[in-house]
Enzyme design. Structure first.
Site, PDB file in Angstrom:
ATOM      1  CG  ASP A  47      -6.435  -3.034   3.597  1.00  0.00           C
ATOM      2  OD1 ASP A  47      -5.898  -2.344   2.716  1.00  0.00           O
ATOM      3  OD2 ASP A  47      -6.173  -2.929   4.810  1.00  0.00           O
ATOM      4  CG  HIS A 102      -6.317  -2.599   9.148  1.00  0.00           C
ATOM      5  ND1 HIS A 102      -5.771  -2.812   7.900  1.00  0.00           N
ATOM      6  CD2 HIS A 102      -6.255  -3.781   9.801  1.00  0.00           C
ATOM      7  CE1 HIS A 102      -5.399  -4.078   7.799  1.00  0.00           C
ATOM      8  NE2 HIS A 102      -5.668  -4.682   8.933  1.00  0.00           N
ATOM      9  CG  MET A 142      -2.397  -4.492  10.227  1.00  0.00           C
ATOM     10  SD  MET A 142      -1.872  -3.724   8.690  1.00  0.00           S
ATOM     11  CE  MET A 142      -2.562  -2.088   8.922  1.00  0.00           C
ATOM     12  CG  ASP A 175      -3.528   0.829   6.866  1.00  0.00           C
ATOM     13  OD1 ASP A 175      -4.240  -0.153   7.138  1.00  0.00           O
ATOM     14  OD2 ASP A 175      -3.521   1.378   5.757  1.00  0.00           O
ATOM     15  CB  SER A 193      -5.176   3.293   3.064  1.00  0.00           C
ATOM     16  OG  SER A 193      -4.063   3.258   3.934  1.00  0.00           O
TER      17      SER A 193
HETATM   18  C1  DX5 Z   1      -1.443  -2.790   4.186  1.00  0.00           C
HETATM   19  C2  DX5 Z   1      -2.530  -1.862   4.686  1.00  0.00           C
HETATM   20  C3  DX5 Z   1      -3.339  -1.269   3.605  1.00  0.00           C
HETATM   21  C4  DX5 Z   1      -2.561  -0.389   2.637  1.00  0.00           C
HETATM   22  C5  DX5 Z   1      -3.165  -0.623   1.292  1.00  0.00           C
HETATM   23  O1  DX5 Z   1      -0.939  -3.540   5.224  1.00  0.00           O
HETATM   24  O2  DX5 Z   1      -3.426  -2.542   5.553  1.00  0.00           O
HETATM   25  O3  DX5 Z   1      -4.480  -0.577   4.098  1.00  0.00           O
HETATM   26  O4  DX5 Z   1      -2.630   0.967   2.938  1.00  0.00           O
HETATM   27  O5  DX5 Z   1      -2.372   0.018   0.356  1.00  0.00           O
HETATM   28  P1  DX5 Z   1      -2.559  -0.260  -1.219  1.00  0.00           P
HETATM   29  O6  DX5 Z   1      -3.983   0.112  -1.577  1.00  0.00           O
HETATM   30  O7  DX5 Z   1      -1.547   0.642  -1.826  1.00  0.00           O
HETATM   31  O8  DX5 Z   1      -2.296  -1.720  -1.441  1.00  0.00           O
HETATM   32 ZN    ZN Z   2      -5.367  -1.468   6.059  1.00  0.00          ZN
END
Ligand code: DX5
Ligand code: ZN
Length: 216
Positions: free
Chosen positions: A176, A65, A67, A34, A7
């Site tokens: 994730d 992704h 959000m 993200d 990510s």
């Molecule tokens: C969190 C994101 C993730 C994030 C994961 O809301 O969707 O993709 O980058 O980060 P780590 O691997 O550090 O938990």
């Molecule tokens: Zn993510």
């Protein structure tokens, strides 16, 4: 086959090209992007122009992704910017609008995915599962990198694997949040085949070794 999707949330945004090249050389299969809007989640990250710039500097498959609230509004923009796959959160709009977002992905020729917050039951994917390329199960509350893995989500991953086996065996199952060398074998054992990792890859002195460790 397990796919590893670093990510870029944990990359240095002022040196994105360098940091993307680093994980590409290190054996990343996909790149996870993200997108956060400050509404669906408290954090704000990036939009289509950044995806477009990322697209120009890598051939890696871009797993975007979203959000964001009411994601149907932005499917075309992210597809045009170069996303290969887009995931929308089931909690981000009414079911009819989620279905519309998936139709929009078809129209734009991108791979289709839905994502689930930890509170959402695995069976919530059932109305969409047969048409999906991927389901994303969050193993932290979405919004920030570097959070601790939620153990209780292993059960959701296992339930999702059973639903996928029954209704759409070709669909990938991505996890994730908090995925690292310790938690990766556990999510894989529960049925995940696609692992997102931000801090575990970008926080490592040797990203290639970190990616290899996640693959197990
Ligand atoms: C969190 C994101 C993730 C994030 C994961 O809301 O969707 O993709 O980058 O980060 P780590 O691997 O550090 O938990
Ligand atoms: Zn993510």
């Amino acid at each position: 086959m397990i796919k590893i999707a670093p990510s870029i949330l944990s990359a240095d945004f002022a040196n994105l090209e360098r940091d993307i090249a680093r994980v590409a050389r290190g054996g990343a299969d996909w790149l996870h992007v993200d997108v956060m809007d400050g509404n669906f989640v408290p954090n704000i990250t990036l939009g289509p122009p950044v995806v477009q710039s990322v697209r120009a500097c890598t051939d890696l498959f871009l797993d975007v992704h979203l959000m964001i609230d009411k994601p149907v509004r932005y499917i075309e923009a992210f597809a045009r910017a170069g996303a290969d796959l887009i995931s929308v959160h089931l909690e981000a709009d009414h079911p009819t609008r989620i279905a519309e977002a998936l139709r929009e992905m078809d129209r734009c020729g991108v791979h289709k995915a839905v994502a689930l917050r930890p509170i959402t039951a695995a069976r919530a994917v059932l109305p969409y599962l047969e048409q999906l390329d991927l389901v994303l199960v969050m193993t932290v509350e979405p919004g920030f990198g570097g959070q601790a893995f939620m153990e209780e989500q292993l059960e959701t991953v296992a339930q999702m694997r059973a639903l996928i086996a029954r209704h759409n065996p070709a669909c990938r199952l991505e996890v994730d949040g908090g995925v690292n060398a310790k938690t990766a074998p556990r999510v894989i054992a529960a049925g995940a085949d696609t692992l997102v990792a931000g801090s575990a890859v970008y926080g490592a002195a040797d990203p290639a070794a970190a990616i290899a460790a996640l693959r197990g």
